[in-house]
Scaffold this active site. Structure first.
Site, PDB file in Angstrom:
ATOM      1  N   HIS A  11      32.337  64.311  54.727  1.00 58.30           N
ATOM      2  CA  HIS A  11      31.617  65.484  54.665  1.00 58.30           C
ATOM      3  C   HIS A  11      30.200  65.071  54.244  1.00 58.30           C
ATOM      4  O   HIS A  11      29.959  64.058  53.695  1.00 58.30           O
ATOM      5  CB  HIS A  11      32.288  66.239  53.683  1.00 58.30           C
ATOM      6  CG  HIS A  11      33.668  66.864  54.207  1.00 58.30           C
ATOM      7  ND1 HIS A  11      34.794  67.103  53.410  1.00 58.30           N
ATOM      8  CD2 HIS A  11      33.779  67.534  55.518  1.00 58.30           C
ATOM      9  CE1 HIS A  11      35.767  67.701  54.093  1.00 58.30           C
ATOM     10  NE2 HIS A  11      35.120  67.756  55.425  1.00 58.30           N
ATOM     11  N   LYS A  15      28.648  61.441  53.033  1.00 52.12           N
ATOM     12  CA  LYS A  15      28.135  60.585  54.102  1.00 52.12           C
ATOM     13  C   LYS A  15      27.448  59.219  53.645  1.00 52.12           C
ATOM     14  O   LYS A  15      27.850  58.052  54.052  1.00 52.12           O
ATOM     15  CB  LYS A  15      26.986  61.393  55.054  1.00 52.12           C
ATOM     16  CG  LYS A  15      27.893  62.281  55.868  1.00 52.12           C
ATOM     17  CD  LYS A  15      27.117  62.989  57.032  1.00 52.12           C
ATOM     18  CE  LYS A  15      27.696  64.197  57.591  1.00 52.12           C
ATOM     19  NZ  LYS A  15      29.057  64.025  58.233  1.00 52.12           N
ATOM     20  N   THR A  37      33.149  60.833  63.745  1.00 48.75           N
ATOM     21  CA  THR A  37      32.684  62.522  64.143  1.00 48.75           C
ATOM     22  C   THR A  37      31.124  62.375  64.183  1.00 48.75           C
ATOM     23  O   THR A  37      30.472  61.274  63.634  1.00 48.75           O
ATOM     24  CB  THR A  37      33.079  63.625  63.132  1.00 48.75           C
ATOM     25  OG1 THR A  37      32.770  63.121  61.768  1.00 48.75           O
ATOM     26  CG2 THR A  37      34.539  63.548  63.286  1.00 48.75           C
ATOM     27  N   GLY A  38      30.622  63.340  64.952  1.00 46.91           N
ATOM     28  CA  GLY A  38      29.268  63.320  65.356  1.00 46.91           C
ATOM     29  C   GLY A  38      28.118  62.717  64.447  1.00 46.91           C
ATOM     30  O   GLY A  38      27.686  61.662  64.325  1.00 46.91           O
ATOM     31  N   THR A  39      27.649  63.495  63.560  1.00 50.01           N
ATOM     32  CA  THR A  39      26.695  63.004  62.494  1.00 50.01           C
ATOM     33  C   THR A  39      27.046  61.697  61.573  1.00 50.01           C
ATOM     34  O   THR A  39      26.323  60.662  61.644  1.00 50.01           O
ATOM     35  CB  THR A  39      26.298  64.095  61.349  1.00 50.01           C
ATOM     36  OG1 THR A  39      26.055  65.297  62.180  1.00 50.01           O
ATOM     37  CG2 THR A  39      25.114  63.490  60.586  1.00 50.01           C
ATOM     38  N   THR A  40      28.286  61.642  61.234  1.00 51.75           N
ATOM     39  CA  THR A  40      28.741  60.495  60.696  1.00 51.75           C
ATOM     40  C   THR A  40      28.762  59.104  61.617  1.00 51.75           C
ATOM     41  O   THR A  40      28.162  58.172  61.218  1.00 51.75           O
ATOM     42  CB  THR A  40      30.126  60.476  60.015  1.00 51.75           C
ATOM     43  OG1 THR A  40      30.126  61.612  59.257  1.00 51.75           O
ATOM     44  CG2 THR A  40      30.680  59.343  59.330  1.00 51.75           C
ATOM     45  N   SER A  75      30.942  66.528  66.602  1.00 47.38           N
ATOM     46  CA  SER A  75      30.810  66.888  65.046  1.00 47.38           C
ATOM     47  C   SER A  75      32.205  67.277  64.539  1.00 47.38           C
ATOM     48  O   SER A  75      32.789  68.213  65.335  1.00 47.38           O
ATOM     49  CB  SER A  75      29.695  67.912  64.819  1.00 47.38           C
ATOM     50  OG  SER A  75      29.730  68.208  63.646  1.00 47.38           O
ATOM     51  N   GLY A  76      32.590  67.190  63.253  1.00 51.43           N
ATOM     52  CA  GLY A  76      33.774  67.688  62.958  1.00 51.43           C
ATOM     53  C   GLY A  76      33.993  69.183  63.151  1.00 51.43           C
ATOM     54  O   GLY A  76      34.894  69.664  63.778  1.00 51.43           O
ATOM     55  N   ASP A  81      37.100  66.646  64.345  1.00 50.88           N
ATOM     56  CA  ASP A  81      38.273  66.481  63.358  1.00 50.88           C
ATOM     57  C   ASP A  81      39.449  66.654  64.365  1.00 50.88           C
ATOM     58  O   ASP A  81      40.343  65.923  64.322  1.00 50.88           O
ATOM     59  CB  ASP A  81      38.400  67.511  62.489  1.00 50.88           C
ATOM     60  CG  ASP A  81      37.236  67.402  61.323  1.00 50.88           C
ATOM     61  OD1 ASP A  81      36.793  66.129  61.040  1.00 50.88           O
ATOM     62  OD2 ASP A  81      36.825  68.412  60.842  1.00 50.88           O
ATOM     63  N   ASP A 101      34.670  65.993  50.787  1.00 49.70           N
ATOM     64  CA  ASP A 101      34.194  66.478  49.735  1.00 49.70           C
ATOM     65  C   ASP A 101      34.953  67.600  49.103  1.00 49.70           C
ATOM     66  O   ASP A 101      35.289  68.851  49.715  1.00 49.70           O
ATOM     67  CB  ASP A 101      32.771  67.269  49.933  1.00 49.70           C
ATOM     68  CG  ASP A 101      32.267  67.758  48.990  1.00 49.70           C
ATOM     69  OD1 ASP A 101      32.575  68.049  47.612  1.00 49.70           O
ATOM     70  OD2 ASP A 101      31.131  68.593  49.066  1.00 49.70           O
ATOM     71  N   HIS A 108      35.118  74.349  58.031  1.00 51.05           N
ATOM     72  CA  HIS A 108      36.182  74.205  59.244  1.00 51.05           C
ATOM     73  C   HIS A 108      37.563  73.630  58.259  1.00 51.05           C
ATOM     74  O   HIS A 108      38.016  72.658  58.881  1.00 51.05           O
ATOM     75  CB  HIS A 108      35.696  73.256  60.219  1.00 51.05           C
ATOM     76  CG  HIS A 108      35.156  72.048  59.553  1.00 51.05           C
ATOM     77  ND1 HIS A 108      34.163  71.819  58.777  1.00 51.05           N
ATOM     78  CD2 HIS A 108      35.833  70.593  59.637  1.00 51.05           C
ATOM     79  CE1 HIS A 108      34.032  70.675  58.468  1.00 51.05           C
ATOM     80  NE2 HIS A 108      34.986  69.847  58.998  1.00 51.05           N
ATOM     81  N   ASP A 111      40.638  72.739  60.271  1.00 48.40           N
ATOM     82  CA  ASP A 111      40.661  71.529  60.815  1.00 48.40           C
ATOM     83  C   ASP A 111      40.821  70.429  59.835  1.00 48.40           C
ATOM     84  O   ASP A 111      41.510  69.473  60.445  1.00 48.40           O
ATOM     85  CB  ASP A 111      39.339  71.462  61.758  1.00 48.40           C
ATOM     86  CG  ASP A 111      39.203  72.559  62.672  1.00 48.40           C
ATOM     87  OD1 ASP A 111      40.051  73.023  63.090  1.00 48.40           O
ATOM     88  OD2 ASP A 111      37.977  72.836  63.109  1.00 48.40           O
ATOM     89  N   ARG A 117      46.972  66.587  57.550  1.00 55.13           N
ATOM     90  CA  ARG A 117      48.267  66.481  57.924  1.00 55.13           C
ATOM     91  C   ARG A 117      49.108  65.573  59.006  1.00 55.13           C
ATOM     92  O   ARG A 117      49.851  64.727  58.716  1.00 55.13           O
ATOM     93  CB  ARG A 117      48.931  68.123  58.268  1.00 55.13           C
ATOM     94  CG  ARG A 117      50.195  68.152  58.362  1.00 55.13           C
ATOM     95  CD  ARG A 117      50.676  69.696  59.130  1.00 55.13           C
ATOM     96  NE  ARG A 117      50.248  69.855  60.205  1.00 55.13           N
ATOM     97  CZ  ARG A 117      50.757  69.449  61.225  1.00 55.13           C
ATOM     98  NH1 ARG A 117      52.081  68.936  61.327  1.00 55.13           N
ATOM     99  NH2 ARG A 117      50.372  69.857  62.622  1.00 55.13           N
TER     100      ARG A 117
END
Length: 164
Positions: A11, A15, A37-40, A75-76, A81, A101, A108, A111, A117
């Site tokens: 999150h 990051k 995921t995207g930005t990460t 991106s998440g 996700d 976080d 989201h 997600d 889970r």
């Protein structure tokens, strides 16, 4: 040595911490397949480290250790996700490092909950903080070719249940 598929998620508030962890563990992480995921994923790909062995007149030589070693997903909040969750369910992810976080509710959140889970349900190595991520990455079992992750019986029982 077993090469694992590692999913990396963070999150916004965490990051920077995940990038620092990746750089600290660059030598080990580069031996595996990384998905983010995207930005990460973009931040990890562009993260720069210095190579002290290549020092020249006290100037560090910077390089990007993950430039060609990260598969960047959506991106998440836009489905990243869920992409990772699907890969977990398909047996394509061995480990999830998710620096989340927990101080705020995410837009989201459903997600995020589904991803957590699935990581638990499919019994993959799963860390939500740096200490646990370090323990997983340094465990001899993590790269042991003979170690096999057990898929819980509940999954096959549920998949083969009789529907009336």
């Amino acid at each position: 040595m077993k090469k694992n598929n590692i999913a990396l998620v963070a999150h916004d508030a965490r990051k920077k911490e995940l990038i620092e962890w990746c750089l600290y563990n660059a030598e080990k992480l580069r031996q595996h397949n990384l998905f983010a995921t995207g930005t990460t994923g973009e931040l990890i790909k562009n993260a720069e480290d210095c190579d002290e062995e290549l020092m020249d007149d006290c100037l560090y030589h910077f390089y990007k250790p993950f430039e060609n070693n990260v598969t960047k997903l959506l991106s998440g909040p836009l489905g990243g996700d869920q992409q990772i969750g699907a890969m977990i369910a398909e047996g394509k992810i061995d480990c999830l490092i998710f620096f989340c976080d927990n101080l705020i509710t995410q837009g989201h959140q459903q997600d995020v909950a589904a991803l957590v889970r699935l990581a638990s349900l499919y019994n993959i190595a799963f860390a939500t903080n740096r200490t646990t991520a370090d323990m997983i990455l340094t465990s001899p079992l993590f790269t042991d070719d003979n170690y096999k992750r057990n898929i819980p019986d509940a999954i096959s029982s549920y998949a083969s249940r009789k529907i009336e």
